[in-house]
Design a protein around this motif. Structure first.
Motif, PDB file in Angstrom:
ATOM      1  N   TYR A   1       0.848  -1.187   0.000  1.00 43.65           N
ATOM      2  CA  TYR A   1       0.000   0.000   0.000  1.00 43.65           C
ATOM      3  C   TYR A   1       0.882   1.235   0.000  1.00 43.65           C
ATOM      4  O   TYR A   1       1.799   1.368   0.812  1.00 43.65           O
ATOM      5  CB  TYR A   1      -0.943   0.025   1.201  1.00 43.65           C
ATOM      6  CG  TYR A   1      -1.815   1.255   1.180  1.00 43.65           C
ATOM      7  CD1 TYR A   1      -2.871   1.356   0.267  1.00 43.65           C
ATOM      8  CD2 TYR A   1      -1.572   2.323   2.016  1.00 43.65           C
ATOM      9  CE1 TYR A   1      -3.663   2.482   0.206  1.00 43.65           C
ATOM     10  CE2 TYR A   1      -2.357   3.468   1.967  1.00 43.65           C
ATOM     11  CZ  TYR A   1      -3.396   3.542   1.060  1.00 43.65           C
ATOM     12  OH  TYR A   1      -4.173   4.666   0.992  1.00 43.65           O
ATOM     13  N   ASN A   2       0.612   2.118  -0.929  1.00 43.29           N
ATOM     14  CA  ASN A   2       1.378   3.345  -1.051  1.00 43.29           C
ATOM     15  C   ASN A   2       0.408   4.450  -1.432  1.00 43.29           C
ATOM     16  O   ASN A   2       0.000   4.552  -2.580  1.00 43.29           O
ATOM     17  CB  ASN A   2       2.467   3.184  -2.120  1.00 43.29           C
ATOM     18  CG  ASN A   2       3.302   4.431  -2.270  1.00 43.29           C
ATOM     19  OD1 ASN A   2       3.433   5.208  -1.337  1.00 43.29           O
ATOM     20  ND2 ASN A   2       3.863   4.628  -3.453  1.00 43.29           N
ATOM     21  N   LYS A   3      -0.007   5.255  -0.476  1.00 41.71           N
ATOM     22  CA  LYS A   3      -0.959   6.335  -0.736  1.00 41.71           C
ATOM     23  C   LYS A   3      -0.314   7.355  -1.669  1.00 41.71           C
ATOM     24  O   LYS A   3       0.695   7.953  -1.332  1.00 41.71           O
ATOM     25  CB  LYS A   3      -1.380   6.984   0.584  1.00 41.71           C
ATOM     26  CG  LYS A   3      -2.168   8.264   0.444  1.00 41.71           C
ATOM     27  CD  LYS A   3      -3.532   8.022  -0.154  1.00 41.71           C
ATOM     28  CE  LYS A   3      -4.286   9.309  -0.363  1.00 41.71           C
ATOM     29  NZ  LYS A   3      -4.117   9.916  -1.665  1.00 41.71           N
ATOM     30  N   THR A   4      -0.915   7.533  -2.837  1.00 40.11           N
ATOM     31  CA  THR A   4      -0.405   8.499  -3.802  1.00 40.11           C
ATOM     32  C   THR A   4      -0.767   9.900  -3.324  1.00 40.11           C
ATOM     33  O   THR A   4      -1.943  10.238  -3.209  1.00 40.11           O
ATOM     34  CB  THR A   4      -0.997   8.222  -5.199  1.00 40.11           C
ATOM     35  OG1 THR A   4      -0.669   6.889  -5.572  1.00 40.11           O
ATOM     36  CG2 THR A   4      -0.451   9.198  -6.235  1.00 40.11           C
ATOM     37  N   GLN A   5       0.247  10.702  -3.055  1.00 38.98           N
ATOM     38  CA  GLN A   5       0.039  12.051  -2.515  1.00 38.98           C
ATOM     39  C   GLN A   5       0.044  13.125  -3.598  1.00 38.98           C
ATOM     40  O   GLN A   5      -0.473  14.213  -3.394  1.00 38.98           O
ATOM     41  CB  GLN A   5       1.137  12.375  -1.496  1.00 38.98           C
ATOM     42  CG  GLN A   5       1.131  11.464  -0.291  1.00 38.98           C
ATOM     43  CD  GLN A   5      -0.105  11.636   0.565  1.00 38.98           C
ATOM     44  OE1 GLN A   5      -0.646  12.721   0.712  1.00 38.98           O
ATOM     45  NE2 GLN A   5      -0.581  10.545   1.125  1.00 38.98           N
ATOM     46  N   ALA A   6       0.669  12.820  -4.723  1.00 44.48           N
ATOM     47  CA  ALA A   6       0.763  13.775  -5.829  1.00 44.48           C
ATOM     48  C   ALA A   6       0.725  12.976  -7.126  1.00 44.48           C
ATOM     49  O   ALA A   6       0.864  11.752  -7.119  1.00 44.48           O
ATOM     50  CB  ALA A   6       2.065  14.558  -5.721  1.00 44.48           C
ATOM     51  N   ILE A   7       0.568  13.657  -8.238  1.00 44.87           N
ATOM     52  CA  ILE A   7       0.574  12.969  -9.529  1.00 44.87           C
ATOM     53  C   ILE A   7       1.948  12.321  -9.707  1.00 44.87           C
ATOM     54  O   ILE A   7       2.978  12.969  -9.490  1.00 44.87           O
ATOM     55  CB  ILE A   7       0.285  13.957 -10.664  1.00 44.87           C
ATOM     56  CG1 ILE A   7      -1.121  14.538 -10.494  1.00 44.87           C
ATOM     57  CG2 ILE A   7       0.442  13.283 -12.022  1.00 44.87           C
ATOM     58  CD1 ILE A   7      -1.403  15.734 -11.362  1.00 44.87           C
ATOM     59  N   GLU A   8       1.943  11.038 -10.068  1.00 44.11           N
ATOM     60  CA  GLU A   8       3.201  10.313 -10.274  1.00 44.11           C
ATOM     61  C   GLU A   8       3.260   9.832 -11.714  1.00 44.11           C
ATOM     62  O   GLU A   8       2.277   9.341 -12.259  1.00 44.11           O
ATOM     63  CB  GLU A   8       3.303   9.138  -9.304  1.00 44.11           C
ATOM     64  CG  GLU A   8       3.407   9.598  -7.859  1.00 44.11           C
ATOM     65  CD  GLU A   8       3.643   8.459  -6.878  1.00 44.11           C
ATOM     66  OE1 GLU A   8       3.958   7.335  -7.304  1.00 44.11           O
ATOM     67  OE2 GLU A   8       3.504   8.714  -5.678  1.00 44.11           O
ATOM     68  N   PHE A   9       4.432   9.976 -12.313  1.00 42.86           N
ATOM     69  CA  PHE A   9       4.632   9.599 -13.705  1.00 42.86           C
ATOM     70  C   PHE A   9       5.523   8.373 -13.781  1.00 42.86           C
ATOM     71  O   PHE A   9       6.598   8.336 -13.195  1.00 42.86           O
ATOM     72  CB  PHE A   9       5.269  10.759 -14.474  1.00 42.86           C
ATOM     73  CG  PHE A   9       4.388  11.976 -14.545  1.00 42.86           C
ATOM     74  CD1 PHE A   9       3.525  12.163 -15.606  1.00 42.86           C
ATOM     75  CD2 PHE A   9       4.418  12.929 -13.535  1.00 42.86           C
ATOM     76  CE1 PHE A   9       2.700  13.278 -15.677  1.00 42.86           C
ATOM     77  CE2 PHE A   9       3.600  14.051 -13.588  1.00 42.86           C
ATOM     78  CZ  PHE A   9       2.742  14.220 -14.663  1.00 42.86           C
ATOM     79  N   TYR A  10       5.042   7.372 -14.499  1.00 39.76           N
ATOM     80  CA  TYR A  10       5.812   6.173 -14.788  1.00 39.76           C
ATOM     81  C   TYR A  10       6.081   6.197 -16.296  1.00 39.76           C
ATOM     82  O   TYR A  10       5.690   7.139 -16.979  1.00 39.76           O
ATOM     83  CB  TYR A  10       5.016   4.922 -14.391  1.00 39.76           C
ATOM     84  CG  TYR A  10       4.742   4.848 -12.904  1.00 39.76           C
ATOM     85  CD1 TYR A  10       5.587   4.139 -12.060  1.00 39.76           C
ATOM     86  CD2 TYR A  10       3.650   5.492 -12.345  1.00 39.76           C
ATOM     87  CE1 TYR A  10       5.345   4.079 -10.693  1.00 39.76           C
ATOM     88  CE2 TYR A  10       3.402   5.438 -10.985  1.00 39.76           C
ATOM     89  CZ  TYR A  10       4.250   4.734 -10.162  1.00 39.76           C
ATOM     90  OH  TYR A  10       4.014   4.679  -8.815  1.00 39.76           O
ATOM     91  N   ASP A  11       6.739   5.179 -16.829  1.00 43.64           N
ATOM     92  CA  ASP A  11       7.061   5.173 -18.260  1.00 43.64           C
ATOM     93  C   ASP A  11       5.841   5.488 -19.124  1.00 43.64           C
ATOM     94  O   ASP A  11       5.885   6.379 -19.948  1.00 43.64           O
ATOM     95  CB  ASP A  11       7.646   3.821 -18.681  1.00 43.64           C
ATOM     96  CG  ASP A  11       9.066   3.634 -18.170  1.00 43.64           C
ATOM     97  OD1 ASP A  11       9.720   4.645 -17.862  1.00 43.64           O
ATOM     98  OD2 ASP A  11       9.502   2.487 -18.089  1.00 43.64           O
ATOM     99  N   ASN A  12       4.771   4.745 -18.948  1.00 38.29           N
ATOM    100  CA  ASN A  12       3.595   4.922 -19.792  1.00 38.29           C
ATOM    101  C   ASN A  12       2.311   5.117 -19.008  1.00 38.29           C
ATOM    102  O   ASN A  12       1.232   4.941 -19.551  1.00 38.29           O
ATOM    103  CB  ASN A  12       3.440   3.723 -20.733  1.00 38.29           C
ATOM    104  CG  ASN A  12       4.543   3.696 -21.755  1.00 38.29           C
ATOM    105  OD1 ASN A  12       4.815   4.699 -22.416  1.00 38.29           O
ATOM    106  ND2 ASN A  12       5.191   2.561 -21.897  1.00 38.29           N
TER     107      ASN A  12
END
Length: 143
Positions: free
Chosen positions: A28-39
């Motif tokens: 579990y990792n609460k996304t705190q901001a927009i995160e960009f991965y490769d695609n």
């Protein structure tokens, strides 16, 4: 695979699905901001749950070719209102998550809600068990 933006409520499984797709350790990792991965663009659930943040979704979507609207099969709320996908210029598809925890009736209800939100196609997945994740990834690759 063209860049896809994942959109859904807090805790619906966006980040967990990304972890499964990338063969990462699932935690579990609460996304705190927009995160960009490769695609993939992973958006915080707050962007859906608070209408005043919709503009952030619209702006972020300009970097995507596909919008993936997601809802947990065990979340009874109407998270994505009817016509929600019309705010985007990109095609939208839907993903029902956490199907391993739900009844078929719950899954069908969330599918219906995603279609009402304006998606053209709906996938059902369990990121924890890996159910249907390959089929979803294959779709993204051919998109």
């Amino acid at each position: 695979m063209k860049k896809a933006m994942f959109v859904g409520a807090i805790g619906c499984g966006k980040t967990t699905l990304i972890q499964r797709m990338g063969d990462m350790h699932i935690r579990y990792n609460k996304t705190q901001a927009i995160e960009f991965y490769d695609n993939i663009i992973d958006t915080p659930g707050e962007y859906v749950e608070h209408r005043e943040l919709y503009s952030g979704l619209r702006t972020t979507s300009t970097g995507a070719k596909l919008v993936v609207l997601m809802q947990s099969a065990v979340d009874p709320r109407i998270v994505l209102p009817a016509g929600f996908s019309t705010m985007f210029t990109q095609e939208s598809i839907g993903v029902v998550t956490k199907i391993d925890l739900a009844t078929q009736q719950q899954i069908d209800l969330v599918k219906k809600r995603l279609l009402e939100a304006g998606v053209k196609k709906v996938f059902t997945v369990s990121a924890i068990k890996g159910t249907n994740v390959k089929e979803f990834m294959d779709y993204l690759k051919q998109y």
